[in-house]
Design an enzyme around this catalytic site. Structure first.
Site, short mmCIF file in Angstrom:
data_model
loop_
_atom_site.label_atom_id
_atom_site.label_comp_id
_atom_site.label_asym_id
_atom_site.label_seq_id
_atom_site.Cartn_x
_atom_site.Cartn_y
_atom_site.Cartn_z
N HIS A 158 0.74 -1.45 -0.08
CA HIS A 158 0.07 -0.13 -0.17
C HIS A 158 0.90 1.17 0.06
O HIS A 158 0.40 2.32 0.03
CB HIS A 158 -0.90 0.16 1.35
CG HIS A 158 -1.98 -1.13 1.21
ND1 HIS A 158 -2.72 -1.41 0.00
CD2 HIS A 158 -2.18 -2.03 2.26
CE1 HIS A 158 -3.48 -2.31 0.62
NE2 HIS A 158 -3.18 -2.97 1.70
N HIS A 197 -5.90 -7.53 -0.27
CA HIS A 197 -6.21 -6.12 -0.66
C HIS A 197 -5.81 -5.84 -2.01
O HIS A 197 -4.47 -6.27 -2.57
CB HIS A 197 -5.43 -5.23 0.53
CG HIS A 197 -6.21 -5.36 1.84
ND1 HIS A 197 -5.66 -6.42 2.77
CD2 HIS A 197 -7.17 -4.93 2.21
CE1 HIS A 197 -6.50 -6.37 3.94
NE2 HIS A 197 -7.51 -5.39 3.71
ZN LIG Z 1 -3.75 -7.34 2.74
#
Ligand SMILES: [Zn+2]
Length: 345
Positions: A158, A197
Site C-alpha cells: 500500500h 487487498h
Molecule cells: Zn492485505
C-alpha cells in the site's frame, strides 16, 4: 564542479543503487529464506492493541525449524535499508514525514504510536520495517541465483513513493524492482499480487512503466478502494467478499493463463498475503489453509515452468493462524522441490 556528478534523477537513482550495501553475496551454505529477528515488532505491549500478530515472521521460521525443513544457521539475514537506499524510490519529504510519530501512527493504524517520541518509534516500528525492506531487495538477487527466494516479511504493497498507509511505511516492492533493473540487468518484471487487498502502492509507482506487468487479485469491497490505482493494473481480477476456495483457485488458474500470454517476464514478484484465509476480519474471503498452499504452489509452478526467478513476500494476513499456514505452505513447496532447502539438489 566535477564533470562526473550525476545530472539527472535517473543517474542519481542508479548511483544510489550501485553504491548500496543491500546486495551482498550470500554463500551457498545458506537457504533462499530471508529473515532477521529484527523483523518482529514489540513495542511496550501496545502491539497487542493492533489486530495484527506482529511476531508472525519469527513464528513462521520457528515452525519451519521445528518441522526440520529449515536450519536456523541457514537463514539469510538482510541489512537495514538506509536513507540512501530508500531515496531510490521515496521522496525526501515523505521520509521526513515519518519523523513525526503521528504520521507513523496513521500509517500503522496504531493510534498510541502517535504519542511516543519519534526516536522510540523509529527504533521499535520503522527499524523492523527497514530491515524487512532490505530483505525484499536482497530476495531478488538471491532468486536470480537460486531460482526463487522467500522474504519471510515484506510485501508492503500500500506504500508508494510519497505516501504510506495500511500498515505499509516503505515501498519495498517498488524498491526491489528498481534494484533488479539496475543490478540484475532485468527489464521485465511481473507482480502477482494475491494479498486480499488491492496493491495500490506498486500500482501508483509503476503506473506508466511498461517494464512492469501487474496481475492483482483482490477484494474490491475492502480497503484501499483506490480507484485511480486500479486503472494501472494490467490484469484486474476481483474476488468479492465470501469468495470460496474453489472459486478463488479457478479464477487464479485463468488469470495465470492470461498473464502467460500477455507478458514475458524475467522475474516474478509474488505478494503472497494470507489475509485471503477464511475468518480473516480484514480480507473477508473464505479460502482454506490448504487453498493457500495450493495457491502458492500454482504461482511457483508458473514461474518454474518458464524458468523465471521468483521472489515471494508474505505481506498481509496477521491472524494467529497465519504463521502456521505460511509455514505449512513453505513445507509443501519444499516437499515438491519447488524451493531448494538444506543444500539438497
Ligand atoms: Zn492485505
Amino acid at each position: 564542479m566535477s564533470t562526473s556528478s550525476p545530472s539527472t534523477a535517473d543517474e542519481v537513482r542508479r548511483n544510489r543503487i550501485l553504491s548500496s550495501k543491500l546486495y551482498f553475496d550470500v554463500p551457498i551454505t545458506k537457504d533462499p529464506i530471508i529473515y532477521s529477528t529484527s523483523y518482529d515488532i514489540s513495542f511496550l505491549g501496545i502491539e497487542k492493541l493492533h489486530p495484527f500478530d506482529s511476531s508472525k515472521w519469527g513464528r513462521i521460521c520457528q515452525f519451519l525449524v521445528e518441522n526440520g525443513v529449515l536450519d536456523r544457521e541457514r537463514i539469510v539475514e538482510p541489512l537495514e535499508a538506509t536513507k540512501d537506499d530508500l531515496l531510490v524510490v521515496h521522496s525526501e519529504s515523505y521520509l521526513n514525514s515519518l519523523k513525526i510519530s503521528l504520521n507513523v501512527a496513521k500509517i500503522t493504524e496504531v493510534a498510541p504510536v502517535g504519542v511516543f517520541p519519534n526516536c522510540l518509534v523509529q527504533k521499535k516500528v520503522l527499524y523492523p520495517f527497514r530491515v524487512q525492506v532490505g530483505g525484499t531487495i536482497l530476495a531478488a538477487k538471491l532468486a536470480k541465483e537460486r531460482g526463487c527466494a522467500i522474504n519471510v516479511g515484506g510485501g508492503f504493497h500500500h506504500c508508494c513513493a510519497d505516501q504510506g498507509g495500511g500498515f505499509c511505511a516503505y515501498a519495498d516492492i517498488s524498491l526491489c524492482i528498481h534494484y533488479a533493473f539496475v543490478r540484475l540487468n532485468i527489464s521485465r518484471v511481473m507482480i502477482i499480487d494475491l494479498d486480499a487487498h488491492q496493491g495500490n502502492g506498486h500500482e501508483r509507482d509503476f503506473s506508466d512503466d511498461r517494464r512492469v506487468y501487474i496481475l492483482d487479485m483482490y477484494n474490491p469491497n475492502i480497503y484501499p478502494l483506490d480507484f485511480e490505482a486500479r486503472r494501472y493494473i494490467d490484469q484486474r481480477v476481483e474476488v468479492p467478499s465470501g469468495t470460496t476456495t474453489e472459486e478463488y483457485l479457478a479464477k487464479l488458474d485463468e488469470a495465470l493463463q492470461v498473464a502467460e500470454k500477455a507478458f514475458d517476464p524475467e522475474m516474478v514478484i509474488y505478494n503472497a498475503g494470507t489475509d485471503i484465509l477464511d475468518g480473516d476480519p480484514l480480507g473477508r474471503l473464505r479460502i482454506s489453509p490448504d487453498g493457500v498452499a495450493i495457491r502458492d504452489e500454482k504461482v511457483f509452478m508458473f514461474a518454474r515452468d518458464k524458468n523465471i526467478p521468483l521472489v515471494m513476500l508474505t505481506s498481509g494476513g496477521y491472524m494467529k493462524s497465519s504463521a502456521r499456514v505460511i509455514a505449512d505452505s513453505i513445507i509443501n513447496l519444499s516437499n515438491k522441490s519447488l524451493i531448494t532447502m538444506g543444500g539438497s539438489i
